[in-house]
Design an enzyme around this catalytic site. Structure first.
Site, PDB file in Angstrom:
ATOM      1  N   ASP A 150     -14.742 -47.973 -53.709  1.00 46.41           N
ATOM      2  CA  ASP A 150     -13.505 -48.750 -53.840  1.00 46.41           C
ATOM      3  C   ASP A 150     -12.357 -48.088 -53.094  1.00 46.41           C
ATOM      4  O   ASP A 150     -11.544 -48.759 -52.472  1.00 46.41           O
ATOM      5  CB  ASP A 150     -13.130 -48.884 -55.318  1.00 46.41           C
ATOM      6  CG  ASP A 150     -14.058 -49.832 -56.070  1.00 46.41           C
ATOM      7  OD1 ASP A 150     -14.587 -50.752 -55.432  1.00 46.41           O
ATOM      8  OD2 ASP A 150     -14.258 -49.646 -57.280  1.00 46.41           O
TER       9      ASP A 150
ATOM     10  N   HIS B 187     -11.233 -34.916 -54.080  1.00 45.57           N
ATOM     11  CA  HIS B 187     -11.289 -35.929 -55.143  1.00 45.57           C
ATOM     12  C   HIS B 187     -12.360 -35.650 -56.189  1.00 45.57           C
ATOM     13  O   HIS B 187     -12.755 -36.548 -56.930  1.00 45.57           O
ATOM     14  CB  HIS B 187     -11.487 -37.327 -54.547  1.00 45.57           C
ATOM     15  CG  HIS B 187     -10.187 -37.965 -54.169  1.00 45.57           C
ATOM     16  ND1 HIS B 187      -9.585 -38.943 -54.910  1.00 45.57           N
ATOM     17  CD2 HIS B 187      -9.343 -37.705 -53.146  1.00 45.57           C
ATOM     18  CE1 HIS B 187      -8.443 -39.280 -54.352  1.00 45.57           C
ATOM     19  NE2 HIS B 187      -8.273 -38.553 -53.268  1.00 45.57           N
TER      20      HIS B 187
ATOM     21  N   GLU C  93     -17.484 -57.209 -58.545  1.00 46.75           N
ATOM     22  CA  GLU C  93     -17.075 -56.163 -59.481  1.00 46.75           C
ATOM     23  C   GLU C  93     -16.392 -56.826 -60.675  1.00 46.75           C
ATOM     24  O   GLU C  93     -16.324 -58.044 -60.774  1.00 46.75           O
ATOM     25  CB  GLU C  93     -16.131 -55.147 -58.828  1.00 46.75           C
ATOM     26  CG  GLU C  93     -16.832 -54.103 -57.984  1.00 46.75           C
ATOM     27  CD  GLU C  93     -15.963 -52.872 -57.714  1.00 46.75           C
ATOM     28  OE1 GLU C  93     -14.971 -52.670 -58.447  1.00 46.75           O
ATOM     29  OE2 GLU C  93     -16.281 -52.127 -56.775  1.00 46.75           O
TER      30      GLU C  93
END
Length: 416
Positions: free
Chosen positions: A156, A93, A269
């Site tokens: 997240d 990632h 958030e």
């Protein structure tokens, strides 16, 4: 305002690639490494791309180490070579090719994910030892199901390796209270650039410890991490509220993150989305948390600008808590917030389901093919002094039509 950071390479890229002689020596390298794991020189496609999708390259070999000793042997081999490079790949990632090695060796750290898992109690605190190659989603599932424990700080998306996020930061909606994931580690095992396997913490090899945490993999490869954990809640009240004005949004968000623990939400958030009824990609349908809930644009004030703001919060609780107790805690906090009337959406989900919320997005994106599209990504820390100007120039003007993806914005505390 938008920074583009390219991966580190030699000034002349050809200098970093192994010569034909070195390629011919690969069988000898394979033999000299004496690995417990595997070396694949044919099917290396996995190692030639990442989530960012901005770079592709062809490594010399894909190695799946079986142990930290294997990792050390591979790094030592690269260290002895004048040109051979090596990179550690978690779940791929990275955005700018950081986990690639053009013409070099790539280690798939996922093959080491089962090497460590042990709950450790020391100095009155509880930790879990996990492999640097373990996925956070697997750490979550095992900690909760076997021990009713969970790490305190998350990202997240949890389809990331422990070593990968600790080499960056690990920031999410819990960071305002506990700091990023890098602030919730007591000890590491790290393979250095010389191929030495070293244990480090605040007192032992401390320079390596603080260098490896957030060091982008440039100071060593994390093979084990001792992560702080706490009792896991059973359930989460997950809430989204919508704002028309950035000033109201930031005032409420900043008030929540400065409240003492136990007097605020456990997760804070927020995100920006387009305010345009004519735009099919305005993001309105994604704001409600339940399929039965709808987004009513008639509730948006006529004075609203080109973008809207969503504050996303969550409160942890146990199944044994009375519903009225949860309602009272939530309503006392929401009552202090100035969001648009009737623009509140909430659901109750399990703690694990909440933390794996982005997993559902991944499943959908893989099904429609967008998961494999390029993902240029930028994280920025903006001072409180400048955030209103940032909103005015960037969100309301430059990005008023969106970016084709998420635009997150939420407050963190400098002290954390």
């Amino acid at each position: 305002m938008i920074a583009y950071i390219e991966r580190f390479i030699h000034e002349n890229d050809s200098e970093s690639r192994p010569t034909d002689d070195e390629k011919d020596q690969l069988p000898n390298i394979r033999h000299s490494l004496d690995l417990q794991g595997t070396i694949n020189c044919v099917d290396t496609g996995l190692a030639g791309k990442d989530f960012g999708g901005l770079y592709t390259c062809e490594p010399l070999a894909l190695i799946r180490p079986a142990s930290p000793d294997d990792v050390a042997r591979v790094v030592k081999a690269a260290c002895r070579s004048p040109n051979l490079t090596v990179a550690a790949r978690g779940n791929g990632h990275s955005i700018n090719g950081q986990a690639m090695s053009d013409g070099g060796l790539v280690m798939d750290m996922r093959s080491t994910e089962g090497n460590h898992f042990e709950v450790v109690r020391m100095n009155g605190e509880t930790f879990v030892d996990v492999s640097g190659g373990a996925l956070w989603e697997d750490v979550l599932e095992r900690c909760v199901s076997e021990y009713k424990l969970a790490p305190r700080s998350w990202t997240d998306y949890l389809g990331l390796t422990v070593g990968g996020t600790l080499s960056n930061a690990g920031v999410s909606g819990q960071a305002f209270r506990f700091g990023p994931q890098t602030c919730n580690v007591a000890e590491l095992d790290v393979v250095t650039g010389k191929g030495e396997l070293m244990t480090c913490n605040e007192n032992e090899n401390s320079e390596l410890f603080f260098g490896a945490l957030g060091g982008l993999g440039q100071f060593g490869i994390v093979t084990r991490a001792r992560v702080a954990v706490q009792p896991a809640p059973d359930m989460v009240r997950w809430i989204r509220v919508v704002y028309a004005e950035f000033e109201d949004f930031t005032r409420c968000a900043e008030w929540l993150v400065t409240r003492p623990e136990g007097e605020s939400f456990d997760y804070v958030e927020g995100f920006v989305f387009v305010n345009s009824v004519d735009d099919p990609a305005n993001g309105w349908p994604t704001v409600p948390l339940d399929p039965d809930q709808g987004f009513d644009p008639s509730r948006i004030p006529r004075t609203a600008g080109s973008v809207l703001y969503c504050l996303e919060v969550a409160l942890h609780y146990q199944k044994t808590d009375h519903p009225s107790t949860v309602d009272k805690a939530v309503n006392s906090l929401l009552g202090r917030l100035g969001f648009i009337e009737d623009m509140k959406f909430q659901v109750d989900v399990s703690y694990v389901e909440f933390l794996l919320r982005v997993k559902h997005v991944e499943v959908s994106a893989r099904a429609n093919g967008t998961w494999d599209a390029p993902h240029p990504w930028l994280n920025m820390f903006v001072s409180k002094r400048d955030i209103a100007d940032f909103d005015r120039v960037v969100f309301k003007r430059m990005l008023k039509n969106g970016v084709g993806g998420p635009m997150l914005v939420y407050p963190l505390l400098r002290s954390k």
